[in-house]
Write an enzyme that holds these catalytic residues in place. Structure first.
Site, PDB file in Angstrom:
ATOM      1  N   CYS A 152       0.832  -1.219  -0.096  1.00 36.13           N
ATOM      2  CA  CYS A 152       0.015  -0.060   0.331  1.00 36.13           C
ATOM      3  C   CYS A 152       0.822   1.239   0.055  1.00 36.13           C
ATOM      4  O   CYS A 152       0.710   2.180  -0.946  1.00 36.13           O
ATOM      5  CB  CYS A 152      -1.012  -0.094   1.343  1.00 36.13           C
ATOM      6  SG  CYS A 152      -2.067   1.255   1.305  1.00 36.13           S
ATOM      7  N   CYS A 153       1.897   1.246   0.972  1.00 33.64           N
ATOM      8  CA  CYS A 153       2.652   2.496   0.960  1.00 33.64           C
ATOM      9  C   CYS A 153       3.681   2.500  -0.399  1.00 33.64           C
ATOM     10  O   CYS A 153       3.918   3.684  -0.919  1.00 33.64           O
ATOM     11  CB  CYS A 153       3.745   2.061   2.000  1.00 33.64           C
ATOM     12  SG  CYS A 153       3.112   2.651   3.670  1.00 33.64           S
ATOM     13  N   CYS A 186      -1.250   8.356   7.459  1.00 28.43           N
ATOM     14  CA  CYS A 186      -2.698   8.005   6.975  1.00 28.43           C
ATOM     15  C   CYS A 186      -3.543   7.734   7.891  1.00 28.43           C
ATOM     16  O   CYS A 186      -3.119   7.108   8.802  1.00 28.43           O
ATOM     17  CB  CYS A 186      -2.401   6.777   6.017  1.00 28.43           C
ATOM     18  SG  CYS A 186      -1.564   7.237   4.460  1.00 28.43           S
ATOM     19  N   CYS A 226       7.288   3.805   6.516  1.00 30.74           N
ATOM     20  CA  CYS A 226       6.374   3.823   5.277  1.00 30.74           C
ATOM     21  C   CYS A 226       7.078   3.320   3.984  1.00 30.74           C
ATOM     22  O   CYS A 226       6.367   3.054   3.064  1.00 30.74           O
ATOM     23  CB  CYS A 226       5.920   5.338   4.849  1.00 30.74           C
ATOM     24  SG  CYS A 226       7.245   6.583   4.213  1.00 30.74           S
ATOM     25  N   CYS A 279      -3.947   4.034   9.294  1.00 31.08           N
ATOM     26  CA  CYS A 279      -2.554   3.522   9.995  1.00 31.08           C
ATOM     27  C   CYS A 279      -2.179   4.488  11.162  1.00 31.08           C
ATOM     28  O   CYS A 279      -1.067   4.352  11.427  1.00 31.08           O
ATOM     29  CB  CYS A 279      -1.494   3.395   8.926  1.00 31.08           C
ATOM     30  SG  CYS A 279      -1.884   2.411   7.638  1.00 31.08           S
TER      31      CYS A 279
HETATM   32  S1  SF4 Z   1       0.314   4.707   5.667  1.00 28.05           S
HETATM   33 FE1  SF4 Z   1      -1.328   3.125   5.543  1.00 28.05          FE
HETATM   34  S2  SF4 Z   1      -2.773   4.125   4.233  1.00 28.05           S
HETATM   35 FE2  SF4 Z   1      -1.041   5.054   3.912  1.00 28.05          FE
HETATM   36  S3  SF4 Z   1       0.045   4.344   2.154  1.00 28.05           S
HETATM   37 FE3  SF4 Z   1       0.940   3.430   3.982  1.00 28.05          FE
HETATM   38  S4  SF4 Z   1      -0.100   1.663   4.427  1.00 28.05           S
HETATM   39 FE4  SF4 Z   1      -1.165   2.567   2.843  1.00 28.05          FE
END
Ligand code: SF4
Length: 423
Positions: free
Chosen positions: A130-131, A212, A238, A215
Site C-alpha cells: 500500500c505504501c 494516513c 512507510c 494507519c
Molecule cells: S500509511 Fe497506511 S494507508 Fe497510507 S499508504 Fe501506507 S499502508 Fe497505505
C-alpha cells in the site's frame, strides 16, 4: 569553510561524494537545523534540493525552516488519498501562514490503485505494498529530478532512527538531509511555541505522529511517539525512509515473502504474538492458544482480525466455540518427525468445521506439504529454499500410501481393495 571553494567542479552529488558523507556530517554536526538546511539549499545543492513533508504533527517545524531559508523551495506532499481531512486542511493552513510558494501534492497512479487496491483496504493486509503504490511510486520520479531531498526525521522518534545523521548518501548518489535529526520532543514543542506555529488539529487529541488515517492511532502517555503508526502491524516505516543508507525502498524482497498461499508467495499480514501486545487491541497476530484462553474475554471483544497459534500439546477442543473468531490458525510443526500437527489440522477442519486459513509453520519441508494439504492446511510459511523452489515451480512429491483416513474421501490403507493382500 565554504564547500564550493574546496570541492571540485561538477554535479553537486559528485562533489558530495568527493567530500565524503562522513566528513560532511563531521563538518555540520554542530550546526543548528536552519544552518544545515541553508548549507544544503544554498551551497551543497542549490536548485537541486526538494522537501518531502507529511504535513503531520511535527511538520510545521521543518516547513518553518524552509520558509526562512527559501519559501520557493519545492515541497512535496504525498497525497495518498488516505489522509485525515484535518491533515488536508492543515496543508492549506501551513501554506498560507508560512508563505510556502511551491507545494505540490503527489498522488498515486489511479491505475495502480485500481489494480492493487480496488477496495481501498490493502493497508490492512499488505501495508508495504500500500505504501509502495501510494508513496514510493509517486515519489520516485521526483527524487530522480533532484540531487537531494530533505526529511523531517528525528533521532528520538524510534530506536531505528537513533543514529540518524544530518546527511545520508543514498545508494544512487543522492543526499538525504535531516536538519532535525538531533531535535528532541521538547525541542520540537518549544520551537513550535517560540515561533507561534499552528498545531496539527489532531495533535491535541493524542495523535503524536500523523500519517494516513487507517494507519494512525492515538499514542498513550510515555509511548514512543510513533507507536501509533501501523499499530499492531509489523511495520515501522512507510517505505520511503525504510532503506536507511540506500535508495528509496522497494516493497519486501521476494525472500521476505515466506507465506505460500493460493499458489504464490505473498506478504504475510500476520506476525507472532509479542508479550507486550494488548489482548484488547492487538491485530494480525497469531495468539498462542494458552494466551488466548487466559484472556479470552478481551480477545473476543477485540474488533481486529486475529490469528491463533497451535503447538504440539495444545488441545484445540478448548477453542472449539471460538474458532470463527480467527482469520488464520497457525499450526506449528517443530520437527519433520513430529506428526501431532496433522491431527490438530484434521480436527479443526473435519470435526470442528473451521473454514478459515489454516497454515503450517515451523519445520515445513517439501515432503510434508502434500500430507499437510490432505489434512486441510491451506497455507505454508516456508523459509527452506529448496522447498520454496519446489512450491514456486509446482513440483512437489506425490503421496501414494496413506496410513490414516483423511477427510471423508480418504480410505485407510488396510481397507483399500487394491492394497489388500491376495489370499
Ligand atoms: S500509511 Fe497506511 S494507508 Fe497510507 S499508504 Fe501506507 S499502508 Fe497505505
Amino acid at each position: 569553510m565554504v564547500l564550493a571553494e574546496v570541492l571540485p567542479q561538477g554535479r553537486k552529488p559528485d562533489k558530495l561524494r568527493a567530500l565524503g558523507i562522513v566528513a560532511l556530517n563531521g563538518m555540520f554536526d554542530e550546526m543548528d537545523a536552519v544552518g544545515v538546511l541553508r548549507q544544503a539549499a544554498h551551497d551543497l545543492l542549490p536548485g537541486d534540493l526538494a522537501i518531502v513533508s507529511s504535513f503531520g504533527a511535527d511538520s510545521a517545524v521543518l516547513l518553518h525552516l524552509v520558509a526562512q531559508v527559501d519559501p520557493s523551495l519545492p515541497v512535496y506532499f504525498l497525497e495518498t488519498g488516505k489522509h485525515f481531512p484535518e491533515t488536508l486542511a492543515y496543508v492549506e493552513t501551513l501554506k498560507k501562514q508560512l508563505g510556502l510558494m511551491n507545494v505540490t501534492a503527489l498522488r498515486p497512479d489511479p491505475k495502480d490503485v485500481a489494480r492493487f487496491d480496488p477496495n481501498g483496504d490493502l493497508w490492512e493486509t499488505d501495508p508495504d505494498s500500500c505504501c509502495h503504490i501510494r508513496k514510493t511510486e509517486p515519489l520516485e520520479p521526483i527524487t530522480e529530478q533532484y540531487g537531494g531531498w530533505v526529511t523531517g526525521r528525528k533521532r528520538y522518534q524510534t530506536v531505528e532512527r537513533g543514529v540518524l545523521p544530518h546527511f545520508e548518501l543514498t545508494s544512487d548518489d543522492r543526499i538525504k538531509v535531516n536538519p532535525l535529526a538531533y531535535f528532541t520532543d521538547a525541542d520540537v514543542n518549544s520551537y513550535k511555541r517560540e515561533h507561534g506555529l499552528p498545531e496539527h488539529p489532531l495533535f491535541d487529541k493524542g495523535y503524536k505522529s500523523i500519517g494516513c488515517a487507517p494507519c494512525t492511532s492515538v499514542v498513550a502517555e510515555g509511548e514512543d511517539p510513533r507507536a501509533g503508526r501501523w499499530r499492531g502491524l509489523n511495520k515501522k516505516e512507510c517505505g520511503i525512509h525504510f532503506d536507511f543508507n540506500g535508495a528509496i525502498a522497494r516493497p519486501m524482497a521476494d525472500a521476505d515473502h515466506t507465506l505460500f498461499k493460493d499458489g504464490a508467495f505473498i506478504a504475510d499480514p500476520f506476525r507472532a504474538w509479542d508479550e507486550a501486545d494488548d489482548p484488547a487491541s492487538v491485530r494480525y497476530a497469531h495468539v498462542p492458544l494458552p494466551v488466548f484462553m487466559a484472556h479470552r474475554a478481551a480477545f473476543l471483544a477485540n474488533p481486529h482480525p486475529l490469528g491463533l497459534l497451535v503447538v504440539p500439546g495444545d488441545n484445540v477442543e478448548d477453542v472449539r466455540q471460538d474458532l470463527s473468531r480467527f482469520a488464520s490458525i497457525a499450526i506449528r510443526f517443530p520437527s519433520f518427525t513430529d506428526g501431532r500437527g496433522y491431527s490438530s489440522a484434521r480436527l479443526l477442519r473435519e470435526r470442528f468445521g473451521y473454514a478459515g486459513e489454516l497454515r503450517a509453520v515451523g519445520d515445513v519441508l517439501q515432503d510434508q506439504i502434500p500430507l499437510m494439504r490432505r489434512c486441510g492446511i491451506s497455507a505454508f510459511v516456508v523459509t527452506h529454499e529448496p522447498t520454496r523452489q519446489a512450491l514456486r515451480s509446482g513440483k512437489l512429491p506425490e503421496v501414494h500410501i496413506y496410513y490414516q483416513p483423511v477427510g471423508t474421501t480418504e480410505v485407510p490403507v488396510g481397507t483399500r481393495p487394491y492394497l489388500r493382500r491376495a489370499g
